[in-house]
Design a protein around this motif. Structure first.
Motif, mmCIF file in Angstrom:
data_model
loop_
_atom_site.group_PDB
_atom_site.id
_atom_site.type_symbol
_atom_site.label_atom_id
_atom_site.label_comp_id
_atom_site.label_asym_id
_atom_site.label_seq_id
_atom_site.Cartn_x
_atom_site.Cartn_y
_atom_site.Cartn_z
ATOM 1 N N GLN A 11 88.485 -18.052 -35.750
ATOM 2 C CA GLN A 11 89.261 -17.322 -36.761
ATOM 3 C C GLN A 11 89.963 -16.061 -36.046
ATOM 4 O OE1 GLN A 11 87.839 -17.372 -40.887
ATOM 5 N NE2 GLN A 11 86.042 -18.387 -39.851
ATOM 6 N N ALA A 12 89.401 -15.536 -35.048
ATOM 7 C CA ALA A 12 89.802 -14.402 -34.451
ATOM 8 C C ALA A 12 91.119 -14.950 -33.429
ATOM 9 C CB ALA A 12 88.687 -13.656 -33.453
ATOM 10 N N VAL A 13 90.929 -16.034 -32.909
ATOM 11 C CA VAL A 13 92.136 -16.659 -32.061
ATOM 12 C C VAL A 13 93.357 -16.509 -32.996
ATOM 13 C CG1 VAL A 13 93.112 -18.615 -30.868
ATOM 14 C CG2 VAL A 13 90.744 -17.692 -30.537
ATOM 15 N N GLN A 14 93.055 -17.106 -34.280
ATOM 16 C CA GLN A 14 94.332 -17.377 -35.328
ATOM 17 C C GLN A 14 94.842 -15.917 -35.650
ATOM 18 O OE1 GLN A 14 95.551 -20.050 -36.164
ATOM 19 N NE2 GLN A 14 94.056 -21.431 -35.127
ATOM 20 N N ALA A 15 93.890 -15.114 -35.789
ATOM 21 C CA ALA A 15 94.564 -13.699 -36.245
ATOM 22 C C ALA A 15 95.146 -13.099 -34.999
ATOM 23 C CB ALA A 15 93.160 -12.876 -36.674
ATOM 24 N N ARG A 16 94.678 -13.457 -33.872
ATOM 25 C CA ARG A 16 95.334 -12.586 -32.933
ATOM 26 C C ARG A 16 96.830 -13.105 -32.747
ATOM 27 N NH1 ARG A 16 96.558 -14.626 -27.805
ATOM 28 N NH2 ARG A 16 96.890 -13.446 -26.131
ATOM 29 N N ARG A 17 97.202 -14.296 -33.045
ATOM 30 C CA ARG A 17 98.840 -14.708 -33.192
ATOM 31 C C ARG A 17 99.568 -14.084 -33.900
ATOM 32 N NH1 ARG A 17 96.664 -20.660 -33.683
ATOM 33 N NH2 ARG A 17 96.194 -21.115 -31.628
ATOM 34 N N HIS A 18 99.027 -13.107 -34.895
ATOM 35 C CA HIS A 18 99.568 -12.198 -35.574
ATOM 36 C C HIS A 18 99.827 -10.688 -35.236
ATOM 37 C CE1 HIS A 18 100.070 -15.596 -38.718
ATOM 38 N NE2 HIS A 18 98.754 -15.569 -38.912
ATOM 39 N N ALA A 19 99.226 -10.551 -34.062
ATOM 40 C CA ALA A 19 99.390 -9.319 -33.608
ATOM 41 C C ALA A 19 100.550 -8.564 -33.484
ATOM 42 C CB ALA A 19 98.469 -9.364 -32.204
ATOM 43 N N HIS A 20 100.620 -7.332 -33.731
ATOM 44 C CA HIS A 20 101.888 -6.624 -33.675
ATOM 45 C C HIS A 20 101.675 -5.681 -32.171
ATOM 46 C CE1 HIS A 20 105.730 -4.550 -34.325
ATOM 47 N NE2 HIS A 20 104.936 -3.485 -34.232
ATOM 48 N N LYS A 25 101.783 -5.366 -25.316
ATOM 49 C CA LYS A 25 101.731 -6.787 -25.103
ATOM 50 C C LYS A 25 100.467 -7.307 -24.766
ATOM 51 C CE LYS A 25 106.715 -6.514 -23.272
ATOM 52 N NZ LYS A 25 106.996 -6.151 -24.435
ATOM 53 N N PHE A 26 99.815 -6.795 -25.578
ATOM 54 C CA PHE A 26 98.135 -7.259 -25.555
ATOM 55 C C PHE A 26 97.699 -7.534 -26.665
ATOM 56 C CE2 PHE A 26 93.549 -6.323 -24.699
ATOM 57 C CZ PHE A 26 93.407 -7.113 -23.627
ATOM 58 N N PRO A 27 97.770 -8.515 -27.104
ATOM 59 C CA PRO A 27 97.454 -9.055 -28.675
ATOM 60 C C PRO A 27 95.963 -9.204 -28.512
ATOM 61 C CG PRO A 27 98.866 -10.905 -27.703
ATOM 62 C CD PRO A 27 98.657 -9.699 -26.664
ATOM 63 N N VAL A 28 95.295 -8.966 -29.703
ATOM 64 C CA VAL A 28 93.760 -8.787 -29.884
ATOM 65 C C VAL A 28 93.507 -9.412 -31.126
ATOM 66 C CG1 VAL A 28 91.634 -7.778 -29.944
ATOM 67 C CG2 VAL A 28 93.381 -7.138 -28.463
ATOM 68 N N GLY A 29 92.589 -10.162 -31.243
ATOM 69 C CA GLY A 29 92.449 -10.949 -32.713
ATOM 70 C C GLY A 29 90.664 -10.665 -32.957
ATOM 71 N N SER A 38 81.381 -14.986 -45.790
ATOM 72 C CA SER A 38 82.802 -14.742 -45.789
ATOM 73 C C SER A 38 83.224 -14.138 -44.626
ATOM 74 C CB SER A 38 83.154 -13.835 -47.213
ATOM 75 O OG SER A 38 82.606 -12.796 -47.243
ATOM 76 N N VAL A 39 84.586 -14.426 -44.127
ATOM 77 C CA VAL A 39 85.069 -13.934 -42.978
ATOM 78 C C VAL A 39 86.286 -13.136 -43.333
ATOM 79 C CG1 VAL A 39 85.798 -14.542 -40.638
ATOM 80 C CG2 VAL A 39 83.827 -15.768 -41.762
ATOM 81 N N PHE A 40 86.499 -12.144 -42.813
ATOM 82 C CA PHE A 40 87.582 -11.398 -42.679
ATOM 83 C C PHE A 40 88.116 -11.171 -41.329
ATOM 84 C CE2 PHE A 40 85.582 -10.768 -46.450
ATOM 85 C CZ PHE A 40 86.457 -10.750 -47.462
ATOM 86 N N SER A 41 89.447 -11.225 -41.207
ATOM 87 C CA SER A 41 90.274 -11.391 -39.733
ATOM 88 C C SER A 41 91.163 -10.090 -39.443
ATOM 89 C CB SER A 41 90.789 -12.720 -39.351
ATOM 90 O OG SER A 41 91.746 -12.882 -40.362
ATOM 91 N N GLY A 42 91.368 -9.690 -38.381
ATOM 92 C CA GLY A 42 92.355 -8.641 -38.125
ATOM 93 C C GLY A 42 92.881 -8.754 -36.881
ATOM 94 N N CYS A 43 94.110 -8.322 -36.673
ATOM 95 C CA CYS A 43 94.793 -8.059 -35.400
ATOM 96 C C CYS A 43 95.007 -6.820 -34.975
ATOM 97 C CB CYS A 43 95.981 -9.038 -35.293
ATOM 98 S SG CYS A 43 97.232 -8.726 -36.481
ATOM 99 N N ALA A 76 83.729 -11.390 -34.010
ATOM 100 C CA ALA A 76 84.292 -12.227 -32.729
ATOM 101 C C ALA A 76 85.562 -11.395 -32.410
ATOM 102 C CB ALA A 76 84.545 -13.580 -33.210
ATOM 103 N N ILE A 77 85.798 -11.032 -31.084
ATOM 104 C CA ILE A 77 87.056 -10.323 -30.634
ATOM 105 C C ILE A 77 87.715 -11.557 -29.599
ATOM 106 C CG2 ILE A 77 86.444 -8.129 -31.542
ATOM 107 C CD1 ILE A 77 85.735 -7.232 -28.836
#
Ligand code: THU
Length: 133
Positions: A11-20, A25-29, A38-43, A76-77
């Motif tokens: 889920q962190a990998v997925q969120a990383r795709r939305h990084a701004h 140029k170092f996206p993190v999820g 329950s799980v909440f994601s961020g980028c 997870a990061i």
């Protein structure tokens, strides 16, 4: 009900795709798991000012808190590095607000995973920073 580390990381990998992250140029999820499963994601969300940049961890915490969840168990990061990353000092302190011994899984995109406890990354948070008995 708990989520597997692999699922949390994915889920962190997925969120990383939305990084701004146009500046670093170092996206993190990140994906944070609550006691009810329950799980909440961020980028990371960068800003031209640089100083207003929000790390993925704090964005995930904000999403969870806005949904009424603060009982965090694990986060997870994920970043695309050779060695895994660990949360910056600001994020350590924000995470400690809710769980000073949070478990952290840090992974890269090639399957390297390292587990930390927030207690080792930010020792004495409860008495030294949060001033709790
Ligand atoms: N970053 C995170 O989102 N989380 C971390 O744990 C390390 C750093 C972001 C902040 C900035 O957008 C970029 O990565 C480079 O530091």
């Amino acid at each position: 009900m708990s989520v597997s580390p692999a699922s949390l990381i994915s889920q962190a990998v997925q969120a990383r795709r939305h990084a701004h992250a146009p500046y670093s140029k170092f996206p993190v999820g990140a994906a944070i798991e609550c006691a009810d499963g329950s799980v909440f994601s961020g980028c990371n969300v960068e800003n031209l000012s640089f100083g207003l940049t929000m790390c993925a961890e704090r964005v995930a915490v904000g999403a969870a808190v806005a949904a009424g969840k603060t009982d965090f168990l694990r986060i997870a990061i994920v970043a695309d590095t050779d060695e895994v990353i660990s949360p910056c000092g600001a994020c350590r302190q924000v995470l400690a607000e809710f769980n000073p011994s949070l478990t952290i899984f840090s992974a890269n995109l090639r399957g390297r995973i390292q587990e930390f406890s927030l207690a080792e990354l930010l020792p004495r948070a409860s008495t030294g920073i949060l001033n709790r008995p």
